[in-house]
Design a protein around this motif. Structure first.
Motif, PDB file in Angstrom:
ATOM      1  N   ALA A 120       0.843  -1.207   0.000  1.00 22.05           N
ATOM      2  CA  ALA A 120       0.000   0.000   0.000  1.00 22.05           C
ATOM      3  C   ALA A 120       0.871   1.248   0.000  1.00 22.05           C
ATOM      4  O   ALA A 120       0.605   2.208  -0.741  1.00 22.05           O
ATOM      5  N   GLU A 121       1.918   1.242   0.824  1.00 16.65           N
ATOM      6  CA  GLU A 121       2.837   2.382   0.868  1.00 16.65           C
ATOM      7  C   GLU A 121       3.506   2.581  -0.495  1.00 16.65           C
ATOM      8  O   GLU A 121       3.666   3.709  -0.958  1.00 16.65           O
ATOM      9  N   ASP A 122       3.896   1.481  -1.131  1.00 17.50           N
ATOM     10  CA  ASP A 122       4.518   1.564  -2.445  1.00 17.50           C
ATOM     11  C   ASP A 122       3.528   2.108  -3.477  1.00 17.50           C
ATOM     12  O   ASP A 122       3.886   2.953  -4.308  1.00 17.50           O
ATOM     13  N   ALA A 123       2.290   1.651  -3.422  1.00 15.51           N
ATOM     14  CA  ALA A 123       1.271   2.120  -4.359  1.00 15.51           C
ATOM     15  C   ALA A 123       1.034   3.618  -4.206  1.00 15.51           C
ATOM     16  O   ALA A 123       0.930   4.349  -5.205  1.00 15.51           O
ATOM     17  N   VAL A 124       0.960   4.086  -2.966  1.00 17.15           N
ATOM     18  CA  VAL A 124       0.773   5.518  -2.726  1.00 17.15           C
ATOM     19  C   VAL A 124       1.965   6.301  -3.272  1.00 17.15           C
ATOM     20  O   VAL A 124       1.793   7.306  -3.968  1.00 17.15           O
ATOM     21  N   MET A 125       3.179   5.835  -2.981  1.00 17.30           N
ATOM     22  CA  MET A 125       4.371   6.529  -3.455  1.00 17.30           C
ATOM     23  C   MET A 125       4.377   6.624  -4.982  1.00 17.30           C
ATOM     24  O   MET A 125       4.651   7.675  -5.550  1.00 17.30           O
ATOM     25  N   ARG A 126       4.052   5.532  -5.646  1.00 18.31           N
ATOM     26  CA  ARG A 126       4.092   5.529  -7.109  1.00 18.31           C
ATOM     27  C   ARG A 126       2.999   6.410  -7.706  1.00 18.31           C
ATOM     28  O   ARG A 126       3.227   7.088  -8.712  1.00 18.31           O
ATOM     29  N   ALA A 127       1.824   6.429  -7.081  1.00 18.94           N
ATOM     30  CA  ALA A 127       0.761   7.294  -7.567  1.00 18.94           C
ATOM     31  C   ALA A 127       1.150   8.761  -7.384  1.00 18.94           C
ATOM     32  O   ALA A 127       0.938   9.591  -8.285  1.00 18.94           O
ATOM     33  N   VAL A 128       1.739   9.086  -6.249  1.00 21.98           N
ATOM     34  CA  VAL A 128       2.186  10.462  -5.993  1.00 21.98           C
ATOM     35  C   VAL A 128       3.294  10.835  -6.965  1.00 21.98           C
ATOM     36  O   VAL A 128       3.309  11.960  -7.497  1.00 21.98           O
ATOM     37  N   ARG A 129       4.198   9.922  -7.240  1.00 17.29           N
ATOM     38  CA  ARG A 129       5.259  10.220  -8.216  1.00 17.29           C
ATOM     39  C   ARG A 129       4.675  10.501  -9.587  1.00 17.29           C
ATOM     40  O   ARG A 129       5.162  11.381 -10.295  1.00 17.29           O
ATOM     41  N   HIS A 130       3.630   9.767  -9.961  1.00 16.58           N
ATOM     42  CA  HIS A 130       2.975  10.031 -11.238  1.00 16.58           C
ATOM     43  C   HIS A 130       2.363  11.427 -11.252  1.00 16.58           C
ATOM     44  O   HIS A 130       2.542  12.179 -12.205  1.00 16.58           O
ATOM     45  N   ILE A 131       1.667  11.767 -10.171  1.00 15.35           N
ATOM     46  CA  ILE A 131       1.008  13.066 -10.094  1.00 15.35           C
ATOM     47  C   ILE A 131       2.027  14.194 -10.136  1.00 15.35           C
ATOM     48  O   ILE A 131       1.821  15.212 -10.800  1.00 15.35           O
ATOM     49  N   THR A 132       3.154  14.028  -9.467  1.00 17.98           N
ATOM     50  CA  THR A 132       4.124  15.119  -9.334  1.00 17.98           C
ATOM     51  C   THR A 132       5.193  15.134 -10.423  1.00 17.98           C
ATOM     52  O   THR A 132       6.023  16.039 -10.447  1.00 17.98           O
ATOM     53  N   ALA A 133       5.183  14.143 -11.299  1.00 15.62           N
ATOM     54  CA  ALA A 133       6.224  14.055 -12.344  1.00 15.62           C
ATOM     55  C   ALA A 133       6.112  15.195 -13.339  1.00 15.62           C
ATOM     56  O   ALA A 133       5.131  15.790 -13.569  1.00 15.62           O
TER      57      ALA A 133
END
Length: 84
Positions: free
Chosen positions: A71-84
């Motif tokens: 779950a932590e990894d999924a959140v991190m990756r989604a945030v990275r997508h949003i902030t990229a």
């Protein structure tokens, strides 16, 4: 310790790795906050399922601990997508 909200435009002040960020739109900031809130709710549910203290770092089983890690990894990756 000084903290900076993750949706703040000042979020680079304490980051030694990523040196430049673009300014996020209000919609992107809201998306990032929503994703993080959903992740926190999911992790809270894992503690509820396992009967463990949400303020603690221990879960009831290895499977629940792995679920939290993913779950932590999924959140991190989604945030990275949003902030990229």
């Amino acid at each position: 310790m000084n903290t900076i909200d993750s949706t703040s435009d000042q979020r680079t002040a304490n980051n030694a790795v990523r040196h430049t960020y673009r300014t996020l739109t209000d919609a992107e900031k809201a998306q990032m906050q929503d994703v993080k809130d959903m992740g926190a709710a999911f992790i809270g549910k894992l503690h509820e399922i396992g009967g463990t203290d949400p303020a603690g770092d221990r879960l009831a089983s290895r499977d629940l601990a792995l679920a939290q890690t993913h779950a932590e990894d999924a959140v991190m990756r989604a945030v990275r997508h949003i902030t990229a």
